[in-house]
Each structure stands twice: as structure tokens, then as C-alpha cells.
Design a protein around this motif. Structure first.
Motif, PDB file in Angstrom:
ATOM      1  N   GLY A   1     -50.572  -3.165  -8.548  1.00  0.00           N
ATOM      2  CA  GLY A   1     -49.228  -2.675  -8.804  1.00  0.00           C
ATOM      3  C   GLY A   1     -48.773  -3.125 -10.178  1.00  0.00           C
ATOM      4  O   GLY A   1     -49.116  -4.226 -10.622  1.00  0.00           O
TER       5      GLY A   1
ATOM      6  N   VAL B   1     -45.157  -3.292 -12.480  1.00  0.00           N
ATOM      7  CA  VAL B   1     -43.711  -3.098 -12.557  1.00  0.00           C
ATOM      8  C   VAL B   1     -43.298  -3.247 -14.013  1.00  0.00           C
ATOM      9  O   VAL B   1     -43.355  -4.325 -14.587  1.00  0.00           O
TER      10      VAL B   1
ATOM     11  N   ALA C   1     -39.531  -1.397  -7.855  1.00  0.00           N
ATOM     12  CA  ALA C   1     -40.451  -2.517  -7.676  1.00  0.00           C
ATOM     13  C   ALA C   1     -40.736  -2.756  -6.200  1.00  0.00           C
ATOM     14  O   ALA C   1     -41.867  -3.071  -5.810  1.00  0.00           O
TER      15      ALA C   1
ATOM     16  N   VAL D   1     -43.384  -0.485  -4.998  1.00  0.00           N
ATOM     17  CA  VAL D   1     -44.707  -0.945  -5.432  1.00  0.00           C
ATOM     18  C   VAL D   1     -45.209  -2.024  -4.475  1.00  0.00           C
ATOM     19  O   VAL D   1     -46.368  -2.013  -4.044  1.00  0.00           O
ATOM     20  N   LEU D   2     -44.342  -2.958  -4.125  1.00  0.00           N
ATOM     21  CA  LEU D   2     -44.720  -4.049  -3.228  1.00  0.00           C
ATOM     22  C   LEU D   2     -45.188  -3.515  -1.880  1.00  0.00           C
ATOM     23  O   LEU D   2     -46.190  -3.997  -1.323  1.00  0.00           O
TER      24      LEU D   2
ATOM     25  N   ARG E   1     -48.712  -2.635  -0.989  1.00  0.00           N
ATOM     26  CA  ARG E   1     -49.632  -3.751  -0.760  1.00  0.00           C
ATOM     27  C   ARG E   1     -50.791  -3.803  -1.757  1.00  0.00           C
ATOM     28  O   ARG E   1     -51.972  -3.800  -1.369  1.00  0.00           O
ATOM     29  N   PRO E   2     -50.495  -3.839  -3.049  1.00  0.00           N
ATOM     30  CA  PRO E   2     -51.586  -4.036  -4.012  1.00  0.00           C
ATOM     31  C   PRO E   2     -52.197  -5.430  -3.835  1.00  0.00           C
ATOM     32  O   PRO E   2     -51.548  -6.344  -3.322  1.00  0.00           O
TER      33      PRO E   2
ATOM     34  N   LEU F   1     -49.936  -7.749  -8.034  1.00  0.00           N
ATOM     35  CA  LEU F   1     -48.773  -7.043  -8.571  1.00  0.00           C
ATOM     36  C   LEU F   1     -48.458  -7.644  -9.938  1.00  0.00           C
ATOM     37  O   LEU F   1     -48.141  -8.827 -10.044  1.00  0.00           O
TER      38      LEU F   1
ATOM     39  N   LEU G   1     -37.939  -7.889  -5.262  1.00  0.00           N
ATOM     40  CA  LEU G   1     -39.191  -8.168  -4.561  1.00  0.00           C
ATOM     41  C   LEU G   1     -38.975  -9.172  -3.436  1.00  0.00           C
ATOM     42  O   LEU G   1     -39.519  -9.017  -2.333  1.00  0.00           O
TER      43      LEU G   1
ATOM     44  N   PRO H   1     -49.316  -9.184  -1.666  1.00  0.00           N
ATOM     45  CA  PRO H   1     -49.860  -9.248  -3.029  1.00  0.00           C
ATOM     46  C   PRO H   1     -49.706 -10.613  -3.687  1.00  0.00           C
ATOM     47  O   PRO H   1     -48.760 -11.358  -3.423  1.00  0.00           O
TER      48      PRO H   1
ATOM     49  N   LEU I   1     -48.757 -12.327  -7.203  1.00  0.00           N
ATOM     50  CA  LEU I   1     -47.926 -11.947  -8.342  1.00  0.00           C
ATOM     51  C   LEU I   1     -48.497 -12.539  -9.619  1.00  0.00           C
ATOM     52  O   LEU I   1     -48.869 -13.717  -9.666  1.00  0.00           O
TER      53      LEU I   1
END
Length: 349
Positions: free
Chosen positions: A22, A24, A68, A71-72, A75-76, A79, A95, A110, A112
């Protein structure tokens, strides 16, 4: 670089694979991360607050969502946070608000990371949002005087040096995916260091050079001979001021964010330049010579290639107490990550 490692008795572990990332923030660096990963066949999902930027990213083959938090929820594995530093707290709050539901639903959460040029303030912001346990810092030493997604490129990041930063409680489960991403599909070379060492180093090689380049433009702006000077300017002025021709607010934010490290370096530079001016005024040839010769060790290192040659490798086992301190000490001494495994990281200078 490889994300493989030798296991017990020389066995080769399965590669560490980062399948979904992901992103952002789709400016110069975030956009280049997304483009590079898409070109490498990685599943990327990205967001940016600007609808025009999202549209441009979609046209470039990047899958985008509106926020964002969205994106979370994809589940990348990792991220990547790439908003401006001033916008980071709001992104982190978004987030943090979305994370409990993700945890309650089960499944992977994920790791970070970020791409900011200063690390201590980012870690402080991540900690303040309650997300510090999942954070590993990262910073690619790449950029141009341009900004925005339109300036991003798939060839900007491959081959560049990255700092990856850890703290005393960083988990190997969080460090390894970031290293695998950086040295794998992003094509970088990584040194693992702590935040303070990173911030001191980039003050020397990035932030203060931006300030000095800006001062060259300031001097030209205020000079009575400005028109002639600009007409005569050639390579030394062009190269010395290139980074100052970017958005001054972006440079200001970068320098503000690393003020603790920048202030001392700027005061040293001011003292050196003041001493040179005094020596020139006094006709002190020896002092003038000393000023120009003081850089000989670094001048020689740059001429020879800073990374010329390698030292014997060192293996840092990630199940041993204090591995963070050992790995960051080796990174601060210049050691590059050369091999990544689930139980150890191998580095060499």
C-alpha cells in the motif's frame, strides 16, 4: 541484493516475498515507489487526497482508492507512508481509527514504513498515534528538483541507497518485510541504522546542502551584479543550486523537521566560512590553505568510491538479545545488507 538466506547446514530458505504494498501519498517519492512496484509485478494499492493525482496514477497503471483507511483494509504486507510531513499526523490518526476493526476481523495486519527524509519526528508521530509497534522507518536517498506524481518515475529508485531505521523494540517480523521490499522489487541497497544516526547523517549530505544551495540563490538575488552574474553562470552555479530550485516550502519542511541535527551543522558551517573570510581579509595564506585542505580525507574517499571493496561479512541473528544495537552499529559504520533470512541478516562493508 536478494531476499534469500542460507539456513542451518547451508540450506536455502524460501525467499521473503512482499506480494502487496500500500502507498499513501503519490508525490515524487510515493509515486515513484508505486510505479517501480507496478513495473516489478507487485500488487499495489495507493491513495492520495488529490483526485487529479489519483486519476493520473490510475492512468499510469496504479490501482487507487479514496483514502488511507481504504488502503489499510486491503491488507497490504507493507504500507508505505509518503504524505508531506505536516500531513502525516492526520493520516496516522485515520489509520489508527481503522486498525481495530482490521484486527478484530482477523488475518494479517500491515507493517508500516515511510519514505521521509527525517526519521525521529516520524517515529514520534507514529508512536503518538499508537502505531509504533508496527513501524520501521525507511528513507531512499533519491529525488529531483521537481515534485508531484507527474515527476515520479519507475527508474528513480532502483540502485539508490536506503536507510532503514529500527528502535530498541523493533520486531524482526516487521523489519524483514521492509528490507525485502527495499532490496527486492524496489532495487535498493540498505543500511540499517537508528533514527538519530540517520538524521545526523542526512543533515550533512542532504538538508544542509539544500540550505547552502538556497543561500547561493539568496546571495545572487540580493547582489547588484545579479543580472550579469546570472548571465555568466555556468556549471558550478547550476550544480550548486539545483536542489534549491524546488518548492521552497518542501525544503523548509524538511529542514524544520530535522532542526536538531541541522542547527549544529549550520553553525559549524557558519563558523568555518567566517574563519575563511577572516583569513582572506587578513591575508593569512596558511589558514586559507588549511580550509581547502581539511576536506582531503573525504575528497579522496569520493574519488576512490566510498563503497570500493568489501569487508568480511557479519551475520546478525535476530533471535539474540540486543540484535537491534548490533545491526544499527554495523549500519552506522557503513555496512550494507547483503542477505536477508527469517532468522538472520547478513551485512558487509
Amino acid at each position: 541484493m536478494t531476499a534469500h538466506a542460507s539456513g542451518p547446514a547451508g540450506a536455502t530458505e524460501a525467499p521473503l516475498v512482499v506480494a502487496r504494498v500500500g502507498v499513501v501519498g503519490l508525490g515524487l517519492i510515493g509515486g515513484s515507489v508505486a510505479r517501480t512496484l507496478v513495473a516489478a509485478g507487485v500488487d499495489v494499492v495507493a491513495s492520495d487526497p488529490d483526485a487529479t493525482t489519483r486519476a493520473a496514477a490510475r492512468d499510469a497503471g496504479v490501482r487507487t482508492v479514496g483514502s488511507a483507511a481504504e488502503v489499510l483494509t486491503e491488507r497490504p504486507d507493507v504500507l508505505v507512508l509518503a504524505p508531506p510531513l505536516a500531513a502525516l499526523p492526520a493520516v496516522l490518526d485515520e489509520l489508527a481509527a481503522a486498525l481495530p476493526r482490521l484486527v478484530a476481523d482477523g488475518g494479517p495486519v500491515p507493517v508500516l514504513t515511510d519514505v521521509g527524509s527525517v526519521k525521529a519526528p516520524v517515529r514520534a508521530a507514529v508512536d503518538a498515534a499508537g502505531l509504533g509497534a508496527r513501524y520501521v522507518g525507511a528513507h531512499p536517498m533519491a529525488g529531483t528538483e521537481e515534485s508531484g506524481f507527474g515527476a515520479s518515475r519507475a527508474d528513480l529508485l532502483p540502485g539508490c541507497a536506503w536507510a532503514v531505521t529500527v528502535g530498541p523494540t523493533t520486531s524482526p517480523d516487521h523489519l524483514l518485510p521492509v528490507l525485502a521490499l527495499v532490496t527486492g522489487p524496489l532495487g535498493g541497497v540498505a543500511r540499517v541504522v537508528d533514527d538519530a544516526t540517520h538524521d545526523a547523517a542526512v543533515a550533512l549530505v542532504s538538508h544542509v546542502p539544500h540550505v547552502l544551495a538556497t543561500e547561493l540563490l539568496n546571495l545572487a538575488t540580493a547582489a547588484p551584479a545579479r543580472a550579469l552574474a546570472l548571465g555568466l553562470a555556468a556549471g558550478s552555479f547550476r550544480d550548486g543550486t539545483r536542489v534549491a530550485r524546488t518548492d521552497p516550502r518542501r525544503t523548509q519542511a524538511m529542514v524544520d523537521g530535522n532542526a536538531d541535527a541541522v542547527v549544529g551543522t549550520l553553525r559549524d558551517a557558519a563558523a568555518h566560512l567566517g574563519a575563511l573570510a577572516d583569513a582572506l581579509d587578513a591575508g593569512d595564506a596558511a589558514a586559507v590553505t588549511a580550509f581547502f585542505d581539511a576536506a582531503d580525507p573525504v575528497r579522496t574517499a569520493l574519488a576512490d568510491g566510498v563503497s570500493a571493496g568489501t569487508s568480511p561479512s557479519a551475520t546478525v541473528r535476530l533471535d539474540e538479545p540486543g540484535w537491534q544495537d548490533r545491526l544499527t552499529a554495523l549500519g552506522a559504520a557503513g555496512a550494507l545488507v547483503t542477505r536477508i533470512g527469517r532468522e538472520a541478516v547478513v551485512v558487509a562493508r
